[in-house]
Design a protein around this motif. Structure first.
Motif, PDB file in Angstrom:
ATOM      1  N   ARG A 114       5.964   2.519  65.343  1.00 51.97           N
ATOM      2  CA  ARG A 114       5.727   1.301  65.238  1.00 51.97           C
ATOM      3  C   ARG A 114       6.806   0.365  65.584  1.00 51.97           C
ATOM      4  NH1 ARG A 114       1.705  -1.222  62.096  1.00 51.97           N
ATOM      5  NH2 ARG A 114       0.656   0.351  60.924  1.00 51.97           N
ATOM      6  N   ASN A 119       5.090  -5.895  69.461  1.00 50.72           N
ATOM      7  CA  ASN A 119       5.017  -6.499  68.384  1.00 50.72           C
ATOM      8  C   ASN A 119       4.628  -5.792  67.332  1.00 50.72           C
ATOM      9  OD1 ASN A 119       5.335  -8.932  69.926  1.00 50.72           O
ATOM     10  ND2 ASN A 119       3.090  -8.966  70.267  1.00 50.72           N
ATOM     11  N   ASP A 121       2.665  -3.167  67.209  1.00 50.93           N
ATOM     12  CA  ASP A 121       1.060  -3.468  67.139  1.00 50.93           C
ATOM     13  C   ASP A 121       0.434  -2.411  68.228  1.00 50.93           C
ATOM     14  OD1 ASP A 121      -1.599  -4.285  66.209  1.00 50.93           O
ATOM     15  OD2 ASP A 121      -1.570  -5.378  68.147  1.00 50.93           O
ATOM     16  N   GLN A 138      -4.112  -9.303  64.075  1.00 54.07           N
ATOM     17  CA  GLN A 138      -3.273  -8.253  63.614  1.00 54.07           C
ATOM     18  C   GLN A 138      -3.508  -7.754  62.217  1.00 54.07           C
ATOM     19  OE1 GLN A 138       0.682  -8.641  65.437  1.00 54.07           O
ATOM     20  NE2 GLN A 138       1.509  -6.852  64.396  1.00 54.07           N
ATOM     21  N   ASP A 140      -4.186  -5.301  59.011  1.00 52.94           N
ATOM     22  CA  ASP A 140      -4.088  -3.923  58.624  1.00 52.94           C
ATOM     23  C   ASP A 140      -5.386  -3.332  58.006  1.00 52.94           C
ATOM     24  OD1 ASP A 140      -3.541  -1.139  58.130  1.00 52.94           O
ATOM     25  OD2 ASP A 140      -1.782  -1.710  56.806  1.00 52.94           O
TER      26      ASP A 140
END
Length: 328
Positions: A114, A119, A121, A138, A140
């Motif tokens: 990550r 970002n 993402d 974005q 989860d």
């Protein structure tokens, strides 16, 4: 898949994690389909360090059974190093098969971590690699389950509960929240990762500059006590009450009381199950009927249980009579 790819669009993104489950004999016919349809092909692969990916698949296996098929149905944070697991996590051999099947394609390999993604993402990172604009939120959408939730589902599967029912548990939010992480220990993770040392060295030579990070700080030194026993008991009652019209407190009381009565007779039950008695059999059948009111064979089950019980007592009486006759 060919029908989906053979569309009106000139440019197509195919994103499917399941493609990484393909072995070399399956990759080649897939490549033939792709080469028939497209002139310019870019393969983007995100590789995650083997211990992290295996732990992730074990956790994911409690949701979707595909991961469990490869990484096992045991409630352990890491899988056994069998041929299936090694084959999936031998990244050098896997990428060699893809490169061989797609000799004219661009192969771009990045580490999945990550803090190294754009970002943080994966979608934003993927878009930057290909220099395209992807509008997305974005969110989860694949939040991890807690350790107790994962263990409970694996235990249910081992006892014969099917995936359809597991999906229902997830869909209806039956299990209580659990924030413990399902992780191996620091030493277990390092030992698992070390099994792929030769494969990873070959991978670094193949990709020239690619290297996995060496941070194992996310793992605990010892396995954490998550209070699973209490969690399991509470949530089994929640599951049972969710599929029936029985009050959960009443169901719990009946099951605990029944468990106590069974324990008292457990020594004899090991010798002959029928000795548990018709009364316990009736109570079990009654609970089963409450849990599944649609069952049509409860009365038949009662008759069978009583017949077995009566037959057992009859055999005992016959044996006693034989013994008496001998002694006399």
């Amino acid at each position: 898949m060919r029908a989906a790819l053979d569309s009106k669009y000139e440019n197509v993104i195919l994103s499917a994690e399941d493609l990484f489950f393909l072995d070399e004999p399956e990759i080649r016919p897939f490549a033939g389909i792709v080469y028939d349809l497209f002139d310019n092909i870019v393969i983007v692969a995100y590789l995650r360090r083997q211990d992290e990916l295996a732990a992730s698949h074990k956790a994911q296996g409690a949701k979707t059974i595909q991961s469990a098929w490869v990484f096992g149905f045991e409630a352990d944070p890491l899988p056994a190093l069998n041929s299936q697991v090694i084959g999936y996590l031998d990244f050098d051999s896997k990428l060699a098969a893809w490169a061989s099947a797609f000799p004219n394609a661009q192969l771009r390999v990045h580490e999945y971590r990550r803090d190294r993604l754009v970002n943080g993402d994966i979608v934003a990172d993927f878009a930057e690699i290909l220099n395209i604009d992807l509008c997305h939120t974005q969110d989860d959408v694949n939040a991890a389950l807690g350790a107790n939730q994962i263990k409970l589902i694996y235990n249910l599967r081992q006892r014969g509960v099917g995936q359809r029912f597991v999906k229902r548990i997830h869909r209806d939010g039956v299990l209580t929240a659990d924030h413990h992480k399902f992780l191996p220990t620091h030493n277990q993770a390092r030992e698992f990762y070390a099994a792929f040392k030769n494969s990873n060295q070959a991978l670094e030579e193949r990709l020239q500059g690619f290297e996995f990070h060496d941070d194992f700080s996310r793992y605990p030194d010892v396995l954490v006590n998550t209070g699973f026993g209490e969690y399991e008991r509470e949530n089994l009652y929640r599951i049972l009450s969710s599929i029936s019209k029985t009050n959960p407190e009443d169901l719990a009381r009946r099951l605990i009381e029944l468990e106590g009565r069974v324990r008292k007779r457990s020594l004899f039950a090991m010798l002959k199950p029928e000795i548990l008695g018709a009364d316990l059999a009736d109570e079990l059948i009654s609970i089963a009927s409450d849990l599944d009111p649609r069952a049509h064979d409860v009365e038949r089950a009662k008759r069978k249980a009583k017949a077995r019980h009566s037959g057992f007592l009859s055999r005992i009486k016959t044996k006693v009579q034989h013994i008496k006759a001998r002694w006399s």
